[in-house]
Motif scaffolding. Structure first.
Motif, PDB file in Angstrom:
ATOM      1  N   LEU A 116      -7.598  14.128  -2.416  1.00 23.54           N
ATOM      2  CA  LEU A 116      -6.943  12.612  -2.332  1.00 23.54           C
ATOM      3  C   LEU A 116      -5.836  12.325  -2.795  1.00 23.54           C
ATOM      4  O   LEU A 116      -5.095  11.440  -2.192  1.00 23.54           O
ATOM      5  CB  LEU A 116      -8.133  11.471  -2.641  1.00 23.54           C
ATOM      6  CG  LEU A 116      -9.602  11.938  -1.705  1.00 23.54           C
ATOM      7  CD1 LEU A 116     -10.402  10.709  -2.542  1.00 23.54           C
ATOM      8  CD2 LEU A 116      -9.106  11.420  -0.462  1.00 23.54           C
ATOM      9  N   SER A 117      -5.464  12.500  -3.955  1.00 23.82           N
ATOM     10  CA  SER A 117      -4.304  12.469  -4.632  1.00 23.82           C
ATOM     11  C   SER A 117      -3.089  13.149  -4.147  1.00 23.82           C
ATOM     12  O   SER A 117      -1.914  12.493  -4.068  1.00 23.82           O
ATOM     13  CB  SER A 117      -4.340  12.872  -6.205  1.00 23.82           C
ATOM     14  OG  SER A 117      -4.430  14.389  -6.213  1.00 23.82           O
ATOM     15  N   GLU A 118      -3.070  14.178  -3.256  1.00 23.39           N
ATOM     16  CA  GLU A 118      -2.179  14.783  -2.592  1.00 23.39           C
ATOM     17  C   GLU A 118      -1.938  13.973  -1.158  1.00 23.39           C
ATOM     18  O   GLU A 118      -0.610  13.552  -0.906  1.00 23.39           O
ATOM     19  CB  GLU A 118      -2.343  16.205  -2.186  1.00 23.39           C
ATOM     20  CG  GLU A 118      -2.467  17.204  -3.521  1.00 23.39           C
ATOM     21  CD  GLU A 118      -2.751  18.419  -3.037  1.00 23.39           C
ATOM     22  OE1 GLU A 118      -2.819  18.758  -1.898  1.00 23.39           O
ATOM     23  OE2 GLU A 118      -2.800  19.200  -4.072  1.00 23.39           O
ATOM     24  N   LEU A 119      -3.046  13.303  -0.600  1.00 21.10           N
ATOM     25  CA  LEU A 119      -2.791  12.568   0.592  1.00 21.10           C
ATOM     26  C   LEU A 119      -2.115  11.136   0.192  1.00 21.10           C
ATOM     27  O   LEU A 119      -1.530  10.911   0.937  1.00 21.10           O
ATOM     28  CB  LEU A 119      -4.120  12.536   1.184  1.00 21.10           C
ATOM     29  CG  LEU A 119      -4.541  13.863   1.998  1.00 21.10           C
ATOM     30  CD1 LEU A 119      -5.939  13.455   2.488  1.00 21.10           C
ATOM     31  CD2 LEU A 119      -3.820  14.298   2.744  1.00 21.10           C
ATOM     32  N   PHE A 120      -2.872  10.614  -0.502  1.00 17.49           N
ATOM     33  CA  PHE A 120      -2.363   9.100  -1.018  1.00 17.49           C
ATOM     34  C   PHE A 120      -1.307   9.221  -2.114  1.00 17.49           C
ATOM     35  O   PHE A 120      -1.674   8.596  -2.995  1.00 17.49           O
ATOM     36  CB  PHE A 120      -3.672   8.291  -1.184  1.00 17.49           C
ATOM     37  CG  PHE A 120      -4.550   8.383   0.102  1.00 17.49           C
ATOM     38  CD1 PHE A 120      -4.091   7.925   1.301  1.00 17.49           C
ATOM     39  CD2 PHE A 120      -5.728   9.123  -0.325  1.00 17.49           C
ATOM     40  CE1 PHE A 120      -5.106   7.837   2.171  1.00 17.49           C
ATOM     41  CE2 PHE A 120      -6.590   9.148   0.847  1.00 17.49           C
ATOM     42  CZ  PHE A 120      -6.390   8.510   1.854  1.00 17.49           C
ATOM     43  N   ARG A 121      -0.154   9.247  -1.603  1.00 14.00           N
ATOM     44  CA  ARG A 121       0.975   9.323  -2.606  1.00 14.00           C
ATOM     45  C   ARG A 121       1.815   7.950  -2.091  1.00 14.00           C
ATOM     46  O   ARG A 121       2.241   7.872  -0.930  1.00 14.00           O
ATOM     47  CB  ARG A 121       1.934  10.571  -2.443  1.00 14.00           C
ATOM     48  CG  ARG A 121       1.276  11.610  -3.340  1.00 14.00           C
ATOM     49  CD  ARG A 121       2.232  12.582  -3.450  1.00 14.00           C
ATOM     50  NE  ARG A 121       2.481  13.218  -2.058  1.00 14.00           N
ATOM     51  CZ  ARG A 121       3.054  14.312  -1.506  1.00 14.00           C
ATOM     52  NH1 ARG A 121       3.549  15.178  -2.710  1.00 14.00           N
ATOM     53  NH2 ARG A 121       3.228  14.681  -0.292  1.00 14.00           N
ATOM     54  N   PRO A 122       2.584   7.199  -3.191  1.00 15.68           N
ATOM     55  CA  PRO A 122       3.521   6.441  -2.884  1.00 15.68           C
ATOM     56  C   PRO A 122       4.876   6.895  -2.325  1.00 15.68           C
ATOM     57  O   PRO A 122       5.198   8.090  -2.421  1.00 15.68           O
ATOM     58  CB  PRO A 122       3.812   5.696  -4.368  1.00 15.68           C
ATOM     59  CG  PRO A 122       3.380   6.675  -5.313  1.00 15.68           C
ATOM     60  CD  PRO A 122       2.193   7.699  -4.531  1.00 15.68           C
ATOM     61  N   PRO A 123       5.546   6.122  -1.232  1.00 16.30           N
ATOM     62  CA  PRO A 123       6.704   6.857  -0.827  1.00 16.30           C
ATOM     63  C   PRO A 123       7.473   6.971  -1.625  1.00 16.30           C
ATOM     64  O   PRO A 123       7.842   6.257  -2.831  1.00 16.30           O
ATOM     65  CB  PRO A 123       7.003   5.802   0.341  1.00 16.30           C
ATOM     66  CG  PRO A 123       6.282   4.394  -0.322  1.00 16.30           C
ATOM     67  CD  PRO A 123       5.278   4.881  -0.952  1.00 16.30           C
ATOM     68  N   ARG A 124       8.799   7.852  -1.659  1.00 17.85           N
ATOM     69  CA  ARG A 124       9.762   8.296  -2.602  1.00 17.85           C
ATOM     70  C   ARG A 124      10.696   7.545  -2.220  1.00 17.85           C
ATOM     71  O   ARG A 124      11.236   7.447  -1.046  1.00 17.85           O
ATOM     72  CB  ARG A 124      10.019   9.745  -2.482  1.00 17.85           C
ATOM     73  CG  ARG A 124       9.049  10.700  -2.772  1.00 17.85           C
ATOM     74  CD  ARG A 124       9.463  12.031  -2.585  1.00 17.85           C
ATOM     75  NE  ARG A 124       8.255  12.878  -2.949  1.00 17.85           N
ATOM     76  CZ  ARG A 124       8.313  14.290  -2.730  1.00 17.85           C
ATOM     77  NH1 ARG A 124       9.399  14.864  -2.184  1.00 17.85           N
ATOM     78  NH2 ARG A 124       7.256  14.950  -3.072  1.00 17.85           N
ATOM     79  N   VAL A 125      11.423   6.961  -3.204  1.00 18.48           N
ATOM     80  CA  VAL A 125      12.363   5.843  -2.871  1.00 18.48           C
ATOM     81  C   VAL A 125      13.780   6.664  -2.890  1.00 18.48           C
ATOM     82  O   VAL A 125      14.258   7.418  -3.453  1.00 18.48           O
ATOM     83  CB  VAL A 125      12.652   4.824  -3.912  1.00 18.48           C
ATOM     84  CG1 VAL A 125      13.815   4.062  -3.828  1.00 18.48           C
ATOM     85  CG2 VAL A 125      11.247   3.877  -3.836  1.00 18.48           C
TER      86      VAL A 125
END
Length: 125
Positions: A116-125
């Motif tokens: 789950l931590s690999e799937l739900f990451r915040p987008p990179r800016v």
């Protein structure tokens, strides 16, 4: 030149929906001719058909032609097959551990694990 291209694309986009309006406009412009020559009920004036049978046939044919074109267009679309070779095994019980401290369950922020931590990451800016 740019305006001409814009109008051409607009007309080409609206043509399928305008075809029925064209049939209706043709009927109203030539109503007398249609009632005298093309109407199926021209021998029975008591029905007051006045060519509406011809209009109904033309509208039905126009709708069927449009449906056939749409069906052919949809069938000829290229398809993209998306598949996954590996099936990930998610362990939801270990991914969302609950800790009982005061009798109420709460989430541990650091306890989330791999899938789950690999799937739900915040987008990179």
């Amino acid at each position: 030149m740019r305006n001409a291209v814009i109008y051409l694309l607009l007309i080409a986009t609206l043509m399928p929906s305008l075809s029925q309006w064209g049939v209706i406009a043709y009927y109203h412009a030539n109503k007398d001719y249609i009632a005298r020559v093309l109407c199926e009920n021209r021998d029975r004036p008591q029905l007051h058909c006045d060519g509406s049978c011809y209009l109904a046939k033309r509208l039905k044919a126009s709708q069927e032609r449009q449906d056939k074109e749409t069906t052919e267009r949809v069938q000829n679309l290229p398809t993209i097959a998306l598949f996954c070779n590996e099936v990930a095994d998610f362990a939801f019980a270990s991914a969302w551990p609950l800790v009982l401290t005061t009798g109420f369950p709460s989430y541990q922020a650091a306890a989330t694990t791999a899938p789950l931590s690999e799937l739900f990451r915040p987008p990179r800016v």
